[in-house]
Design a protein around this motif. Structure first.
Motif, PDB file in Angstrom:
ATOM      1  N   PRO A 153     -35.152  39.093 108.018  1.00 25.18           N
ATOM      2  CA  PRO A 153     -35.981  37.758 108.536  1.00 25.18           C
ATOM      3  C   PRO A 153     -36.104  36.806 107.333  1.00 25.18           C
ATOM      4  O   PRO A 153     -36.086  35.866 107.733  1.00 25.18           O
ATOM      5  CB  PRO A 153     -37.260  38.450 108.909  1.00 25.18           C
ATOM      6  CG  PRO A 153     -37.119  39.867 109.202  1.00 25.18           C
ATOM      7  CD  PRO A 153     -35.974  40.274 108.479  1.00 25.18           C
ATOM      8  N   VAL A 154     -35.962  37.253 106.274  1.00 24.32           N
ATOM      9  CA  VAL A 154     -36.401  36.431 105.080  1.00 24.32           C
ATOM     10  C   VAL A 154     -35.132  35.551 105.056  1.00 24.32           C
ATOM     11  O   VAL A 154     -35.079  34.305 104.426  1.00 24.32           O
ATOM     12  CB  VAL A 154     -36.647  37.206 103.910  1.00 24.32           C
ATOM     13  CG1 VAL A 154     -36.830  36.011 102.617  1.00 24.32           C
ATOM     14  CG2 VAL A 154     -38.035  37.959 103.821  1.00 24.32           C
ATOM     15  N   LEU A 155     -33.994  36.255 105.379  1.00 21.68           N
ATOM     16  CA  LEU A 155     -32.801  35.618 104.978  1.00 21.68           C
ATOM     17  C   LEU A 155     -32.046  34.581 106.281  1.00 21.68           C
ATOM     18  O   LEU A 155     -31.630  33.599 105.910  1.00 21.68           O
ATOM     19  CB  LEU A 155     -31.590  36.648 105.004  1.00 21.68           C
ATOM     20  CG  LEU A 155     -31.583  37.779 103.962  1.00 21.68           C
ATOM     21  CD1 LEU A 155     -30.479  38.816 103.850  1.00 21.68           C
ATOM     22  CD2 LEU A 155     -31.574  37.104 102.463  1.00 21.68           C
ATOM     23  N   GLU A 156     -32.744  34.923 107.474  1.00 17.39           N
ATOM     24  CA  GLU A 156     -32.436  33.948 108.388  1.00 17.39           C
ATOM     25  C   GLU A 156     -33.526  33.076 108.969  1.00 17.39           C
ATOM     26  O   GLU A 156     -33.134  32.125 109.876  1.00 17.39           O
ATOM     27  CB  GLU A 156     -31.903  35.037 109.657  1.00 17.39           C
ATOM     28  CG  GLU A 156     -33.106  35.733 110.044  1.00 17.39           C
ATOM     29  CD  GLU A 156     -32.600  36.739 111.263  1.00 17.39           C
ATOM     30  OE1 GLU A 156     -33.672  37.619 111.522  1.00 17.39           O
ATOM     31  OE2 GLU A 156     -31.620  36.357 111.788  1.00 17.39           O
ATOM     32  N   ASN A 157     -34.594  33.005 108.476  1.00 13.36           N
ATOM     33  CA  ASN A 157     -35.670  32.013 108.993  1.00 13.36           C
ATOM     34  C   ASN A 157     -35.942  31.250 107.881  1.00 13.36           C
ATOM     35  O   ASN A 157     -36.274  31.501 106.447  1.00 13.36           O
ATOM     36  CB  ASN A 157     -36.738  33.229 109.413  1.00 13.36           C
ATOM     37  CG  ASN A 157     -36.686  33.498 110.598  1.00 13.36           C
ATOM     38  OD1 ASN A 157     -36.676  33.039 111.561  1.00 13.36           O
ATOM     39  ND2 ASN A 157     -36.182  34.860 110.591  1.00 13.36           N
ATOM     40  N   LEU A 452     -45.131  34.298 118.290  1.00  8.34           N
ATOM     41  CA  LEU A 452     -44.966  35.111 116.987  1.00  8.34           C
ATOM     42  C   LEU A 452     -43.704  35.889 116.637  1.00  8.34           C
ATOM     43  O   LEU A 452     -43.626  36.466 115.586  1.00  8.34           O
ATOM     44  CB  LEU A 452     -46.009  36.130 116.858  1.00  8.34           C
ATOM     45  CG  LEU A 452     -47.630  35.500 116.932  1.00  8.34           C
ATOM     46  CD1 LEU A 452     -48.638  36.731 117.033  1.00  8.34           C
ATOM     47  CD2 LEU A 452     -47.694  34.867 115.676  1.00  8.34           C
ATOM     48  N   SER A 453     -42.424  35.401 117.495  1.00  9.37           N
ATOM     49  CA  SER A 453     -41.223  36.374 117.174  1.00  9.37           C
ATOM     50  C   SER A 453     -40.802  35.635 115.836  1.00  9.37           C
ATOM     51  O   SER A 453     -39.876  36.164 115.412  1.00  9.37           O
ATOM     52  CB  SER A 453     -40.541  35.861 118.249  1.00  9.37           C
ATOM     53  OG  SER A 453     -40.184  34.558 118.633  1.00  9.37           O
ATOM     54  N   ALA A 509     -39.580  43.372 116.835  1.00 11.56           N
ATOM     55  CA  ALA A 509     -38.695  42.591 117.713  1.00 11.56           C
ATOM     56  C   ALA A 509     -38.656  43.502 119.132  1.00 11.56           C
ATOM     57  O   ALA A 509     -38.893  44.580 119.071  1.00 11.56           O
ATOM     58  CB  ALA A 509     -37.551  42.268 117.131  1.00 11.56           C
ATOM     59  N   LYS A 510     -38.381  42.693 120.074  1.00 13.58           N
ATOM     60  CA  LYS A 510     -38.207  43.259 121.421  1.00 13.58           C
ATOM     61  C   LYS A 510     -36.806  43.928 121.376  1.00 13.58           C
ATOM     62  O   LYS A 510     -35.855  43.100 121.357  1.00 13.58           O
ATOM     63  CB  LYS A 510     -38.566  42.429 122.381  1.00 13.58           C
ATOM     64  CG  LYS A 510     -38.509  42.996 123.982  1.00 13.58           C
ATOM     65  CD  LYS A 510     -38.844  42.177 125.284  1.00 13.58           C
ATOM     66  CE  LYS A 510     -38.627  42.458 126.684  1.00 13.58           C
ATOM     67  NZ  LYS A 510     -39.111  41.882 127.437  1.00 13.58           N
TER      68      LYS A 510
END
Length: 820
Positions: A153-157, A452-453, A509-510
């Motif tokens: 998530p750090v790389l893609e957001n 919050l996703s 994540a779902k």
């Protein structure tokens, strides 16, 4: 394909090229010098003896793959499950063994089919194809950075101005979209898959694959084509460059990767899931699909089959007799997600790792490069560097608060749960049926989970909780009536030292993969089978009943942060978690006395207290059908009801109490009537003398519409203009010209003081304006919506009423005609 990626992703592909040059240089030197590499056998706890060819060993003995030796397969799960220390290198070697086993099983099924179907032969699996998929298995996880999936998530957001994205990070999203277009039949690839594909498509990799001393058979493929086959296998592509019917052996619903990690994770964590791998492998087969044997519902596959010269396509599927084993695998995977991957301590550790990287970037004032994110250290060593216990010239760091997070992970001093949120925890009014309660919870939970996703939103909410915790702590620490005042003062002091990075909002994540595996039924029909265990339905139920998010913080701050989190979730989403939420995280702090002190200091109102103490149970969103907008208004502006409702709900993020909502609908009906009457009579042209004259008109109109009105009530050091239905504040302002924004804003701020005292969420500001000729608003544009104060769950509706304004000639003519 490599050229296309290079043109579209210049910064990312250059960073990849530089890394791969460094990682593969030792192998290139050995090949240039003619150093021999021999085959090896590896003993594996899952697959027994895994035989590796010489070129596989050559790749294995490079920094490119040896870096995976220190990257834990389960990220930081070993802090909770001490034996779950296996790494990515162990896994990729295991997947090589799984691919070999799977291809051998497919080969046996193909041979069996061909013996009995001599007129409809399936292609045999060649040795060269095995070489492709074995090497792809060895390389498929090379895109994982430190802490495995935790860091993705750090790389893609993008996480805001404090953490600007490096050019290579910005291009990662473009790379995902580009690969999705190149392989249109596939889902969006993950960040780790994108990086692995870029690694195998790089020029340094092509140089090694083309080297005549690698001694790796490529058949009729050149080095570039071989690279595309590797990329297609990593992505599990069913069409596109390098794709074949065997590409899904590494990435699909029954693939070697999944068979290995499920068995390996269960083995090392001590959570046995007990599915029969051997039987499942014996039931996979190659399906030849045509329009004649495909179920009519599979129209996309029929179209693809008909587009081929052979009028058929091949794909990996399963025999009907293997349904039980496949279903057993699905259940085992679900069990691991619930018990292992989503364990709250595992989630806390992984969330700390994410915030650690972001905090370190903030402290050094620039984002990490790809080379820094993929330093050749294990997870443990990287934590030692971030904690300041070790130094490295390969990653630039500056001392700061991020060291506390790194030290916490090293010493297993993990953040604790201060607040738990889950669909099932959402409090509902009493007297509702179970079905009604579930509908309410599903609607509210969908908003919370969707918002919050994104990592950026979670960081934003955590910052809000941190700021409110400081505000609450300051108020309580300075109030002599606060129980345990010294303890609160201590929490307040600690909050000021740690910063927002140690308050973390997290939600898993779902995961909802519909069953897409195809099966051949005894009738010969090929279709998607139905199972008693449906992963999508189970995931939907899990999402509401068991998927749990948390607010984590240091243990000593739990009482204060817990209250702040509850207030933020009430303000932002209009939800209060029931008593089960506190029980789930073993929360024993009683906030009742604190709430009363905060009410006295106007940090919250009676309504908030009643909701938090569950004397009230729900906030409601505004519904357009209940606004009562006149039909002729909708005739002029058909979207007015939707726009007005959306604007109100956007400002009222959390919604209204039932009492406020009912009062609002009643008063708004009257307001529409007032505007209609005003525009339809001479009041538009009549010049009002002052604000008192305006208020007299408004009160009279409200009472004519059977609205209970109170005038001039003293409240919070001031005097209300009007209070409608005991809940809606009506402020009247008088302007001699069209410039009304400043007046309306001032009226709204004045109304905020009254709203806090009244626990009201609703203010209507009526502004009388003298328009110049031709400037008068249409009545459908006379109502606008805005917040009283940004971030508060209070709305101000501004209604502009013209007075002393000349009518346009057309309107004069229409008015005269009406009189005649």
């Amino acid at each position: 394909m490599a050229i296309q990626l290079k043109d579209r992703l210049p910064s990312l592909t250059q960073s990849v090229h530089d890394l791969m040059t460094q990682w593969l240089q030792p192998l290139k030197v050995r090949l240039d010098q003619g150093v021999e590499t021999r085959p090896k056998q590896v003993n594996d706890p899952i697959w027994g003896t895994v035989d590796l060819f010489s070129w596989e060993v050559a790749f294995l003995d490079t920094p490119f793959l040896q870096r995976l030796r220190g990257v834990k397969q389960l990220g930081l799960a070993q802090l909770v499950f001490p034996s779950a220390n296996h790494d990515r290198l162990e896994h990729v070697v295991g997947v090589v063994g799984a691919v070999e086993t799977m291809l051998d099983a497919l080969g046996r099924r193909i041979s069996k089919w061909n013996i009995s179907h001599v007129d409809d032969l399936l292609p045999e699996i060649t040795q060269n194809q095995k070489y492709i998929y074995r090497l792809a298995a060895l390389l498929h996880d090379t895109g994982h950075g430190p802490f495995s999936h935790a860091i993705e998530p750090v790389l893609e957001n993008q996480t805001g101005g404090a953490n600007p994205l490096a050019p290579w990070k910005k291009e990662l999203r473009d790379a995902q979209l580009l690969l999705r277009r190149i392989y249109p039949q596939n889902d969006m690839p993950s960040i780790s898959e994108v990086l692995a594909v870029l690694f195998v498509l790089s020029q340094p990799m092509r140089t090694i694959l083309a080297h005549d001393r690698l001694l790796m058979p490529r058949g009729s493929l050149d080095a570039e084509q071989f690279q595309e086959h590797l990329a297609a296998a990593i992505l599990g592509a069913v069409s596109g460059p390098g794709a074949s019917h065997l590409s899904q052996v590494l990435s699909s619903q029954i693939d070697a990767d999944k068979l290995d990690y499920l068995s390996r994770d269960a083995h090392h964590s001590g959570l046995e899931i007990g599915f029969d791998t051997d039987r499942l492998l014996s039931k996979i087969e190659i399906l030849k699909m045509t329009e004649q044997n495909l179920d009519p519902s599979l129209s996309d596959l029929i179209e693809r089959a008909n587009a081929q010269a052979t009028r058929s396509i091949l794909q990996i599927g399963i025999a009907a007799s293997g349904f039980g084993s496949f279903e057993q695998m699905l259940i085992g995977r679900t069990f691991l997600y619930d018990r292992l991957y989503h364990h709250h301590k595992v989630r806390a550790a992984e969330a700390m790792a994410q915030r650690l990287v972001l905090a370190a970037e903030e402290e050094r004032g620039k984002p990490f490069s790809l080379k820094e994110m993929f330093v050749p250290f294990g997870d443990e060593s990287i934590l030692q560097v971030f904690a300041g216990n070790l130094t490295s010239s390969q990653i630039e760091l500056k001392p700061g608060r991020s060291r506390r997070l790194a030290s916490g992970l090293l010493n297993r001093d993990l953040l604790h749960r201060a607040f738990a949120f889950r669909g099932r925890f959402i409090d509902c009014p009493p007297g509702l049926s179970d079905e009604q309660k579930e509908d309410i919870r599903r609607e509210k939970w969908a908003v919370v989970a969707r918002d919050l996703s994104a990592l950026a939103t979670r960081i934003e909410v955590a910052s809000e909780i941190h700021a409110l915790s400081l505000e609450i702590g300051t108020s309580l620490a300075t109030d002599v009536g606060t129980p345990e005042q010294s303890k609160v003062a201590s929490m307040q002091a600690e909050l000021q030292t740690i910063g927002a990075e140690e308050l973390i909002v997290d939600i898993p994540a779902k995961k909802a993969d519909a069953i897409r595996i195809l099966a051949r039924f005894p009738t010969g029909t090929i279709r998607v089978p139905e199972f008693s265990f449906n992963p999508v339905k189970w995931t939907d139920a899990y999402d509401l009943q068991k998927r749990t998010g948390y607010v984590f913080c240091p243990r000593s701050l739990v009482p204060l942060v817990s209250l702040a989190a509850k207030l933020i979730f009430l303000r932002r989403y209009g939800v209060v978690m029931g008593p089960d939420a506190d029980g789930y995280i073993k929360m024993t702090q009683d906030h009742t006395a604190w709430l009363e002190i905060l009410r006295q200091r106007e940090l919250l109102d009676h309504t908030a207290i009643e909701l938090l103490t569950r004397k009230r149970h729900q906030l409601l969103t505004i519904r357009s059908e209940k606004l009562g907008i006149p039909k002729d208004w909708l005739g002029q502006d058909p979207d007015l009801d939707v726009k007005l409702t959306e604007d109100i709900n956007r400002v009222l993020q959390a919604g209204l109490t039932h009492e406020d909502a009912e009062a609002f609908y009643k008063v708004m009906g009257a307001m529409f009537n007032i505007v209609d009457h005003w525009y339809g009579t001479g009041l538009v042209t009549e010049a009002l003398e002052n604000e008192a004259a305006l208020q007299k008109h408004i009160r009279s109109f409200l009472e004519m519409n059977r609205i209970n009105v109170k005038e001039g009530a003293e409240m919070s050091g001031g005097e209300l203009d009007l209070l409608a239905e005991g809940r809606v504040i009506v402020e009247n302002k008088f302007e001699s010209n069209v410039e009304t924004n400043a007046t309306a804003k001032a009226a709204g701020m004045q109304a905020r003081r009254y709203a806090m005292a009244l626990s009201s969420q609703l203010t209507i500001v009526i502004v009388a304006v003298r328009y110049r000729a031709g400037e008068m608003l249409e009545k459908t544009k006379a109502i606008s919506v805005g917040p009283i104060v940004n971030g508060e769950n209070r709305v101000a509706l501004r209604i502009v009423l013209p007075h002393g304004s000349p009518l346009p000639s057309r309107e004069k003519a229409q008015k005269k005609a009406r009189k005649v």
